[in-house]
Write a protein that holds these residues in place. Structure first.
Motif, PDB file in Angstrom:
ATOM      1  N   SER A  96      -5.024-110.878 -42.640  1.00  0.00           N
ATOM      2  CA  SER A  96      -5.998-112.007 -44.146  1.00  0.00           C
ATOM      3  C   SER A  96      -7.448-113.194 -43.324  1.00  0.00           C
ATOM      4  O   SER A  96      -7.944-113.616 -43.462  1.00  0.00           O
ATOM      5  CB  SER A  96      -4.634-113.244 -44.043  1.00  0.00           C
ATOM      6  N   LYS A  97      -6.721-112.914 -42.731  1.00  0.00           N
ATOM      7  CA  LYS A  97      -7.670-113.114 -41.127  1.00  0.00           C
ATOM      8  C   LYS A  97      -8.419-112.354 -39.692  1.00  0.00           C
ATOM      9  O   LYS A  97      -8.162-110.749 -39.541  1.00  0.00           O
ATOM     10  CB  LYS A  97      -7.453-114.040 -40.078  1.00  0.00           C
ATOM     11  N   TYR A 107     -12.674-115.078 -39.353  1.00  0.00           N
ATOM     12  CA  TYR A 107     -13.170-115.111 -40.629  1.00  0.00           C
ATOM     13  C   TYR A 107     -11.899-114.621 -41.574  1.00  0.00           C
ATOM     14  O   TYR A 107     -11.344-114.238 -41.317  1.00  0.00           O
ATOM     15  CB  TYR A 107     -13.487-114.102 -40.331  1.00  0.00           C
ATOM     16  N   ASP A 108     -11.994-115.199 -42.553  1.00  0.00           N
ATOM     17  CA  ASP A 108     -11.592-115.052 -43.880  1.00  0.00           C
ATOM     18  C   ASP A 108     -12.401-113.582 -44.432  1.00  0.00           C
ATOM     19  O   ASP A 108     -12.971-113.394 -44.378  1.00  0.00           O
ATOM     20  CB  ASP A 108     -11.673-115.995 -45.190  1.00  0.00           C
ATOM     21  N   GLU A 163     -11.419-111.759 -46.712  1.00  0.00           N
ATOM     22  CA  GLU A 163     -12.294-112.011 -48.592  1.00  0.00           C
ATOM     23  C   GLU A 163     -13.560-112.524 -48.526  1.00  0.00           C
ATOM     24  O   GLU A 163     -14.600-111.502 -49.302  1.00  0.00           O
ATOM     25  CB  GLU A 163     -11.310-112.772 -49.319  1.00  0.00           C
ATOM     26  N   THR A 164     -13.781-113.914 -48.128  1.00  0.00           N
ATOM     27  CA  THR A 164     -14.860-114.318 -48.183  1.00  0.00           C
ATOM     28  C   THR A 164     -15.748-113.920 -46.841  1.00  0.00           C
ATOM     29  O   THR A 164     -17.175-114.436 -47.046  1.00  0.00           O
ATOM     30  CB  THR A 164     -15.105-115.422 -47.814  1.00  0.00           C
ATOM     31  N   GLN A 165     -15.382-113.523 -46.331  1.00  0.00           N
ATOM     32  CA  GLN A 165     -16.329-113.315 -44.207  1.00  0.00           C
ATOM     33  C   GLN A 165     -16.999-114.059 -44.532  1.00  0.00           C
ATOM     34  O   GLN A 165     -18.270-113.978 -43.621  1.00  0.00           O
ATOM     35  CB  GLN A 165     -16.887-111.504 -44.993  1.00  0.00           C
ATOM     36  N   GLU A 166     -16.499-115.525 -44.713  1.00  0.00           N
ATOM     37  CA  GLU A 166     -16.748-116.864 -43.489  1.00  0.00           C
ATOM     38  C   GLU A 166     -15.929-117.317 -42.392  1.00  0.00           C
ATOM     39  O   GLU A 166     -14.525-117.151 -42.742  1.00  0.00           O
ATOM     40  CB  GLU A 166     -16.676-117.491 -45.045  1.00  0.00           C
ATOM     41  N   GLU A 197     -13.867-119.537 -40.488  1.00  0.00           N
ATOM     42  CA  GLU A 197     -12.594-120.252 -41.703  1.00  0.00           C
ATOM     43  C   GLU A 197     -12.971-121.232 -39.768  1.00  0.00           C
ATOM     44  O   GLU A 197     -12.763-122.983 -40.143  1.00  0.00           O
ATOM     45  CB  GLU A 197     -11.836-119.883 -41.404  1.00  0.00           C
TER      46      GLU A 197
END
Length: 517
Positions: free
Chosen positions: A231-232, A245-246, A248-251, A253
């Motif tokens: 997940s990370k 980073y996440d 799924e969103t590639q942002e 956190e």
């Protein structure tokens, strides 16, 4: 009224309004200078080839042989090389066009190995023979080295690689029909669609089997890891920052970074972030919230994804200079760039260092350990508790498998050059480094062999002797009973005096007779 004229002074000779690395004018660019330098280097290479001077491809860093080696070669020229056709022995080539092997990792099933080079190349090799299956080449110039590679936890056909250009690439491994059971003698394959690390699309990208930029930053990405639940993704950068980073969103956190000017106002016991380049990172295989990092600030830190303040544990005095940490259950090992006492084991539950591995049977001619690569031996059958560690560096000139319990070197393999990367899968251990050589060796500890006698092959002595006859017959006489007892006693004494080798031979013979029957 007299008119006054104001003149502007000319400072063009003293002031420079534009700055460039090569002090270029506004009409020139750095790209033209790069192309010109590359052109000059190619011309020098052609001149060397015309003079029959065999040299490798011009690399970005070239190391020449030392004066001691040259003196030794000159002294022993008549003795060894005067009448031999192998003239290239006189020249020591330390680099190839592929560059150093910075990182490598086995696939979860052990069928292939993904190798990252300092020249920006990523190669997939056969897991048992080491032959090249395909190669990814970076299209940027100059190419940047690959520092870490890890596989996806959920998909065996996806792996991630961190590059010096600050990008984490997502690599899709193609489906290739090969197995480690049927070992090919020569197996070199390539795919034209795989000859690039990054591509730029001006529309909707289609299905492609190459590396795509997954996460991009300006700072160099030196280390990387994926959590157990995938997940990370945790990335360590050259600007001392760690970002989570996440997937799924590639942002990002969370970002852990502290400025050097603020460190003087923070007590040393309260510093919970790195202030050096994060060069090593390892995520726990069972705990999805735990990962460990090592940096050039001589600290080993244990992190928790759920803690947004900083690390949860800090171990000082660990001079980590490369990817030389690993996690297994509740323990962590780390290799330092030190001459002695370079390997240490830490207990994450007790939050303290368990012991320093001082090897007792190392040869006396070793100048120092200087560990660059350190990993647990990945064997589900023999090393689930983390008994063995595999280390390599620049001091021992070999790769050593160390038993952490009794602090002995179980096995060692000579390495041509400095070892920078190590990976293992069951009985196979692969390693590489500065020398243009890729090595795969097999490891087996004789202590794992246990004497197991086959149960079906055991011969029962009492079956061949009957004390009583059938019900229709009368009971045997006393002399017959005494005779059978003496036979049984002699047989039992003979069985107790036989050697283990004789027992194994008898059991094998009995099994063979049963099969024939």
């Amino acid at each position: 009224m007299a008119s006054s004229v104001y003149t502007i002074p000319n400072f063009s000779r003293f002031s420079v309004f534009t700055y460039s690395r090569f002090n270029l004018s506004e009409s020139e660019s750095d790209i033209c200078v790069f192309i010109k330098e590359y052109k000059d280097r190619i011309k020098r290479q052609l001149l060397r080839e015309e003079e029959n001077d065999k040299t490798p491809f011009i690399s970005f860093a070239e190391k020449k042989p030392s004066s001691a080696n040259v003196a030794w070669l000159n002294e022993n020229y008549k003795r060894f090389f005067q009448y031999t056709p192998n003239e290239s022995v006189l020249k020591l080539h330390f680099l190839s066009d592929l560059g150093f092997i910075n990182c490598m990792v086995y696939s979860p099933d052990g069928n292939f190995i993904v190798v990252g080079h300092s020249s920006g190349l990523i190669q997939m090799r056969h897991g048992q023979t080491g032959v090249v299956l395909y190669t990814l080449r970076n299209i940027q110039f100059p190419p940047k080295p690959i520092y870490s590679i890890c596989f996806s936890r959920l998909d065996d056909k996806v792996c991630y690689a961190s590059c010096m250009d600050g990008t984490v690439y997502r690599i899709e491994i193609p489906n290739m029909n090969f197995s480690t059971e049927e070992v090919p003698k020569y197996c070199i394959r390539t795919d034209p669609g795989l000859e690039s690390l990054n591509m730029q699309f001006y529309g909707a990208p289609g299905m492609s089997t190459h590396a795509q930029p997954f996460i991009s930053q300006r700072s160099p990405a030196l280390s990387m890891g994926v959590t157990a639940d995938e997940s990370k993704m945790v990335v360590g950068y050259g600007d001392t920052s760690i970002k989570i980073y996440d997937m799924e969103t590639q942002e990002a956190e969370a970002t852990f970074k502290v400025h050097k000017l603020r460190l003087q106002f923070i007590p040393k016991k309260l510093q919970r972030m790195h202030f050096g380049q994060v060069c090593a990172m390892r995520c726990h295989d069972q705990k999805p919230y735990m990962f460990a990092t090592g940096a050039w600030d001589k600290t080993l830190r244990i992190w928790d994804v759920r803690c947004k303040v900083g690390c949860v544990m800090t171990f000082e005095g660990v001079d980590i200079c490369s990817d030389s940490i690993d996690l297994n259950r509740e323990q962590c090992i780390a290799g330092s760039w030190l001459p002695t006492e370079a390997l240490g084991v830490w207990d994450l539950t007790a939050r303290k260092r368990l012991n320093i591995i001082r090897v007792q049977n190392r040869r006396p001619d070793v100048d120092g350990e200087y560990i660059y690569a350190c990993r647990y031996w990945r064997s589900n059958q023999f090393n689930r508790k983390g008994k063995y560690a595999v280390i390599g560096g620049s001091g021992t000139n070999c790769v050593e498998v160390i038993n952490l319990h009794n602090r002995y070197i179980t096995c060692s393999y000579p390495a041509p050059g400095t070892v920078l990367a190590i990976t293992s899968h069951e009985e196979r251990i692969a390693f590489g480094g500065t020398a243009p050589v890729f090595n795969i060796v097999s490891f087996h500890d004789p202590k794992h062999e246990k004497y197991e006698s086959p149960e079906d092959a055991e011969y029962d002595i009492t079956k061949s002797v009957t004390l009583f006859r059938d019900d229709s017959d009368s009971i045997c006489s006393k002399s017959e009973v005494d005779g059978t007892k003496s036979v049984m006693a002699a047989a039992s004494n003979a069985a107790s005096m036989t050697a283990p080798s004789m027992i194994s031979r008898v059991s094998v013979g009995a099994a063979a007779s049963q099969k024939l029957a």
